[in-house]
Enzyme design. Sequence first.
Site, PDB file in Angstrom:
ATOM      1  N   ASP A  64      58.652  88.423   2.001  1.00 52.41           N
ATOM      2  CA  ASP A  64      57.668  88.747   0.964  1.00 52.41           C
ATOM      3  C   ASP A  64      56.781  87.570   0.563  1.00 52.41           C
ATOM      4  OD1 ASP A  64      59.643  87.262  -0.242  1.00 52.41           O
ATOM      5  OD2 ASP A  64      60.160  88.727  -1.768  1.00 52.41           O
ATOM      6  N   HIS A  65      57.229  86.358   0.809  1.00 57.54           N
ATOM      7  CA  HIS A  65      56.451  85.189   0.369  1.00 57.54           C
ATOM      8  C   HIS A  65      55.429  84.750   1.430  1.00 57.54           C
ATOM      9  CE1 HIS A  65      59.487  84.850  -2.738  1.00 57.54           C
ATOM     10  NE2 HIS A  65      58.913  83.772  -3.237  1.00 57.54           N
ATOM     11  N   ASP A 119      66.335  82.753  -4.931  1.00 56.52           N
ATOM     12  CA  ASP A 119      65.044  82.792  -5.608  1.00 56.52           C
ATOM     13  C   ASP A 119      65.330  82.828  -7.104  1.00 56.52           C
ATOM     14  OD1 ASP A 119      61.935  83.578  -4.859  1.00 56.52           O
ATOM     15  OD2 ASP A 119      62.570  84.157  -6.881  1.00 56.52           O
ATOM     16  N   ARG A 379      54.596  82.522 -14.014  1.00 56.05           N
ATOM     17  CA  ARG A 379      54.466  81.058 -14.052  1.00 56.05           C
ATOM     18  C   ARG A 379      52.999  80.658 -14.037  1.00 56.05           C
ATOM     19  NH1 ARG A 379      59.595  79.997 -10.100  1.00 56.05           N
ATOM     20  NH2 ARG A 379      61.051  80.106 -11.847  1.00 56.05           N
ATOM     21  N   SER A 533      61.415  76.961  -9.868  1.00 57.43           N
ATOM     22  CA  SER A 533      61.965  77.715  -8.739  1.00 57.43           C
ATOM     23  C   SER A 533      63.357  77.254  -8.324  1.00 57.43           C
ATOM     24  CB  SER A 533      61.029  77.589  -7.544  1.00 57.43           C
ATOM     25  OG  SER A 533      61.278  76.372  -6.870  1.00 57.43           O
ATOM     26  N   ARG A 535      63.817  76.554  -5.190  1.00 57.61           N
ATOM     27  CA  ARG A 535      63.591  75.985  -3.849  1.00 57.61           C
ATOM     28  C   ARG A 535      64.381  74.699  -3.636  1.00 57.61           C
ATOM     29  NH1 ARG A 535      57.351  75.040  -5.296  1.00 57.61           N
ATOM     30  NH2 ARG A 535      57.744  77.188  -5.777  1.00 57.61           N
TER      31      ARG A 535
END
Length: 641
Positions: A64-65, A119, A379, A533, A535
Amino acid sequence: MGQNVTRKILADHLVSGELAPGSEIGVRVDQTLTQDATGTMAYLQFEAMGIPRVRTKLSVSYIDHNMLQTGFENADDHRFLQSVAAKYGIYFSRPGNGICHQVHLERFSTPGDILLGSDSHTPTSGGAAMLAIGAGGLDVAVAMGGGPLNVMMPRVVGVHLKGELQPWVVAKDIILEVLRRLTVKGGVGKIIEYFGEGVASLSVPARGTITNMGAELGATTSVFPSDERTREYFRAQKREEMWRPISADADADYDEVVEIDLDKLGPMVACPQNPDNVATIEEVEGTKLAQVCVGSCTNSSYHDLTVTAAVLKGKKVRPGLSMTVTPGSRQVYAMIAHSGALADLIESGARILESACGPCIGMGQSPPSDSVSLRTFNRNFPGRSGTPNDRVYLSSPEVAAVSALAGEIADPRKWGTPPVVETPSEFIIDDEFIIPPPASGEGVEVDRGPNIKPLPLAQPLAQTIKAPVLIKLGDNISTDDILPAGSKVLPLRSNIPAISQYVYHYKDPEFAAKAKEAGASIIVGASNYGQGSSREHAALAPMYLGVKAVFAKTYARLHHTNLVNFGILPLVLDDGPDYDRINAGDVLELPDVRDTIRGGQVTVRNTTQGYEFTARHNLSERQIEVLLEGGLLNYVKAHTA
Ligand code: MIC
Ligand code: SF4
């Protein structure tokens, strides 16, 4: 004493520790999710563990990203992820099927279960009474291998929703109000649980908006009870058999209680450049807009898009303003197409994007220079939209829709009565694009294109660290600051040598070169370091560049864990002279840190300025072992053997 929802679910899953705030607990994980931008690393790490098949009840891999295919990289990653899913027993949600959190809520959320996702917005499924927690890819890989999730037992904050929302005031305004009160650091070490008579007025997707954006509080997660509204949602999704009731006992207590009077709430907007910079609509009304974007995992449900379409119906988006609309899932897309809402959107001049993260993460649709963009996202960190001097405001779809017509931030209460949106009692169900894994992964070849580079490994904590401070930063540094996303950088997520060139790129374009030259280095942050995030690249890439330690006053949970997982020592600076005195360029020495770390504090010598101080840490004993053994992957391998 009665139990709240959070403690009930945790108690049901507890494998180690005690449910006492501040002590480390281990909980069994039922489900995992990954998305493509974090998934490649998570699966490379899972492969490195040598486990033949996932050991969860359900694991799903979403694309999706990284959906813009401007080169071979993203498409190659998609193939890699699809083949890995088949090999290891993971469901695969194809590109175009939707944003992981929206699709997971629709098709897989299960009340009372624990979901771990790579995520930070994984808590969206908390809207369906899951304890859904965001984590770095490595923690998710460990969970796929059957390992527990280890977290500090959070304090449970009860948010008491009283009364009833007024017309045009919606779920987004509730979470913006919570952010206004608690701030982006207010949820650290906490789980936010919603209760009270106001809960029943919120649909599951509306609850999902609130739990989704609880990530911006820094909270471990947020959760709603499972009630008749939840059942209604599961029935509409044709999976009522997955529903079960779960609510707090009548005499349940919370570590803290926040009361929100829904009757008194008006439309709210988060102003640049932090989600807690919240204003009332009256304070920002009239701000001229260049762009309006509706979508993202926060606000892209059938209801959100249908309201937007109903406001726009028969009218045109203001000339000179660009509006985008992104359905959160293929289900939402199909349903607005069948209902006619899509035609209303198209006719109004809105630009319809495919179901994906898109503009939320700078994957296209960056706003013009020196302009204002109003988004229904979660965000608004500086530069996240892809435009360096962006000014992004965050609001509900209702505010966004009227503002797109007005060309400026507008108060929907001045636009008559809100449109009535009926949610169908049955949604369109088509799971053809969620590919189940074959019964056995034997014989499945993993497809490794040239973008998939080997995994760099962490090193055991050195006996003594001596290194220069490469950068000194202020409060609320986000992982978007540490390692930006956007269409240029995101395709490098499975290539650490390449992506590491972008560490602190917008704060100091020379950072990567300086770090390489120094060999070993240190970062100094302030409060809430690493917010945003999940990440792990924001730890993995600095590790690759030789960063050995970070000093900060306080940390965001996810980033703190990621630093430990990749062998970077996170130390705590007192809020006072110790932070003030350090300068970028100073060389700090931590003598015998390997031995002293177990004592809870370490001695630091500023060899440039010639003084000494002590720094604390808030590492659990397990985390200290992880650091001593060279990161979580090495630790897990050693301990499973
Ligand atoms: C985000 O919203 O910042 C992201 C992109 O979804 C991240 C994950 C990532 O960086 O890949 C998140 O929220 O964890
Ligand atoms: Fe995607 Fe944005 Fe949601 Fe992150 S916050 S998962 S980038 S839609």
